[in-house]
Design a protein around this motif. Structure first.
Motif, mmCIF file in Angstrom:
data_model
loop_
_atom_site.group_PDB
_atom_site.id
_atom_site.type_symbol
_atom_site.label_atom_id
_atom_site.label_comp_id
_atom_site.label_asym_id
_atom_site.label_seq_id
_atom_site.Cartn_x
_atom_site.Cartn_y
_atom_site.Cartn_z
ATOM 1 N N ARG A 151 -0.987 -6.289 6.285
ATOM 2 C CA ARG A 151 -0.524 -7.497 5.621
ATOM 3 C C ARG A 151 0.254 -8.428 6.540
ATOM 4 O O ARG A 151 0.581 -9.554 6.170
ATOM 5 C CB ARG A 151 0.382 -7.139 4.447
ATOM 6 C CG ARG A 151 -0.314 -6.296 3.406
ATOM 7 C CD ARG A 151 0.646 -5.977 2.301
ATOM 8 N NE ARG A 151 0.060 -5.055 1.364
ATOM 9 C CZ ARG A 151 0.693 -4.560 0.332
ATOM 10 N NH1 ARG A 151 1.948 -4.900 0.107
ATOM 11 N NH2 ARG A 151 0.095 -3.726 -0.484
ATOM 12 N N GLU A 182 0.862 -8.979 -3.124
ATOM 13 C CA GLU A 182 0.838 -7.516 -3.151
ATOM 14 C C GLU A 182 2.242 -6.948 -3.307
ATOM 15 O O GLU A 182 2.480 -6.031 -4.082
ATOM 16 C CB GLU A 182 0.202 -6.954 -1.874
ATOM 17 C CG GLU A 182 -1.258 -7.298 -1.709
ATOM 18 C CD GLU A 182 -1.450 -8.509 -0.813
ATOM 19 O OE1 GLU A 182 -0.465 -9.248 -0.554
ATOM 20 O OE2 GLU A 182 -2.581 -8.743 -0.387
ATOM 21 N N ALA A 183 3.183 -7.501 -2.559
ATOM 22 C CA ALA A 183 4.559 -7.014 -2.611
ATOM 23 C C ALA A 183 5.196 -7.302 -3.970
ATOM 24 O O ALA A 183 5.955 -6.488 -4.490
ATOM 25 C CB ALA A 183 5.390 -7.634 -1.490
ATOM 26 N N CYS A 205 6.724 -8.249 2.531
ATOM 27 C CA CYS A 205 5.291 -7.965 2.550
ATOM 28 C C CYS A 205 4.928 -6.705 1.785
ATOM 29 O O CYS A 205 3.768 -6.496 1.465
ATOM 30 C CB CYS A 205 4.800 -7.814 3.986
ATOM 31 S SG CYS A 205 5.006 -9.315 4.947
ATOM 32 N N ALA A 206 5.915 -5.845 1.518
ATOM 33 C CA ALA A 206 5.630 -4.598 0.815
ATOM 34 C C ALA A 206 6.905 -4.052 0.198
ATOM 35 O O ALA A 206 7.991 -4.253 0.728
ATOM 36 C CB ALA A 206 5.044 -3.574 1.778
ATOM 37 N N GLU A 264 4.065 -4.658 -6.316
ATOM 38 C CA GLU A 264 4.763 -3.409 -6.018
ATOM 39 C C GLU A 264 6.206 -3.446 -6.496
ATOM 40 O O GLU A 264 6.727 -2.456 -7.022
ATOM 41 C CB GLU A 264 4.701 -3.119 -4.517
ATOM 42 C CG GLU A 264 3.306 -2.789 -4.046
ATOM 43 C CD GLU A 264 3.151 -2.819 -2.541
ATOM 44 O OE1 GLU A 264 2.091 -2.368 -2.086
ATOM 45 O OE2 GLU A 264 4.055 -3.301 -1.824
ATOM 46 N N ALA A 271 7.531 -0.340 -0.871
ATOM 47 C CA ALA A 271 6.894 0.969 -0.882
ATOM 48 C C ALA A 271 7.619 1.942 -1.793
ATOM 49 O O ALA A 271 8.827 2.103 -1.713
ATOM 50 C CB ALA A 271 6.852 1.529 0.538
ATOM 51 N N GLU A 293 3.372 3.164 6.916
ATOM 52 C CA GLU A 293 2.749 2.015 7.570
ATOM 53 C C GLU A 293 1.524 1.466 6.841
ATOM 54 O O GLU A 293 0.711 0.765 7.424
ATOM 55 C CB GLU A 293 2.404 2.347 9.016
ATOM 56 C CG GLU A 293 3.636 2.739 9.828
ATOM 57 C CD GLU A 293 3.343 3.058 11.277
ATOM 58 O OE1 GLU A 293 2.157 3.127 11.665
ATOM 59 O OE2 GLU A 293 4.302 3.249 12.021
ATOM 60 N N TYR A 294 1.385 1.739 5.536
ATOM 61 C CA TYR A 294 0.249 1.241 4.771
ATOM 62 C C TYR A 294 0.199 -0.277 4.737
ATOM 63 O O TYR A 294 -0.846 -0.876 4.548
ATOM 64 C CB TYR A 294 0.262 1.783 3.342
ATOM 65 C CG TYR A 294 1.204 1.035 2.426
ATOM 66 C CD1 TYR A 294 0.734 0.049 1.565
ATOM 67 C CD2 TYR A 294 2.574 1.284 2.449
ATOM 68 C CE1 TYR A 294 1.594 -0.655 0.760
ATOM 69 C CE2 TYR A 294 3.425 0.589 1.638
ATOM 70 C CZ TYR A 294 2.933 -0.379 0.790
ATOM 71 O OH TYR A 294 3.792 -1.069 -0.001
ATOM 72 N N TRP A 295 1.320 -0.911 4.937
ATOM 73 C CA TRP A 295 1.466 -2.355 4.790
ATOM 74 C C TRP A 295 1.164 -3.139 6.062
ATOM 75 O O TRP A 295 1.129 -4.363 6.038
ATOM 76 C CB TRP A 295 2.899 -2.659 4.349
ATOM 77 C CG TRP A 295 3.910 -1.997 5.244
ATOM 78 C CD1 TRP A 295 4.454 -0.759 5.079
ATOM 79 C CD2 TRP A 295 4.452 -2.505 6.450
ATOM 80 N NE1 TRP A 295 5.306 -0.463 6.115
ATOM 81 C CE2 TRP A 295 5.329 -1.535 6.976
ATOM 82 C CE3 TRP A 295 4.289 -3.702 7.151
ATOM 83 C CZ2 TRP A 295 6.029 -1.716 8.165
ATOM 84 C CZ3 TRP A 295 4.994 -3.877 8.334
ATOM 85 C CH2 TRP A 295 5.849 -2.877 8.817
ATOM 86 N N GLN A 310 3.546 5.990 -1.275
ATOM 87 C CA GLN A 310 2.821 5.213 -0.266
ATOM 88 C C GLN A 310 2.760 5.957 1.065
ATOM 89 O O GLN A 310 3.680 6.654 1.450
ATOM 90 C CB GLN A 310 3.498 3.858 -0.035
ATOM 91 C CG GLN A 310 3.465 2.959 -1.233
ATOM 92 C CD GLN A 310 2.082 2.417 -1.534
ATOM 93 O OE1 GLN A 310 1.115 2.733 -0.870
ATOM 94 N NE2 GLN A 310 1.994 1.614 -2.556
#
Length: 61
Positions: free
Chosen positions: A58, A9-10, A43-44, A13, A46, A53-55, A50
């Protein structure tokens, strides 16, 4: 020197943000990528759109 590791995912992004920054100014996306931390698991990545704290889902707590 160790490279940063990304979750899938990261990584997606990161590529999206890099492309976006390149549309703002030539070379800005490349500069953004060089600023990514070394030796960590990312992990993210952003963007401005975004939610905070959407991540969190994960990350193992």
């Amino acid at each position: 020197m160790r490279l940063a590791r990304f979750t899938s995912e990261a990584r997606s992004e990161l590529l999206a943000q890099t492309a976006y920054y390149e549309t703002i100014r030539k070379g800005l996306g490349a500069r953004f990528r060089t600023e990514i931390a070394e030796g960590v698991l990312i992990c993210a990545v952003a963007g401005d759109y975004q939610m905070p704290e959407y991540w969190l889902s994960r990350v193992d707590r």
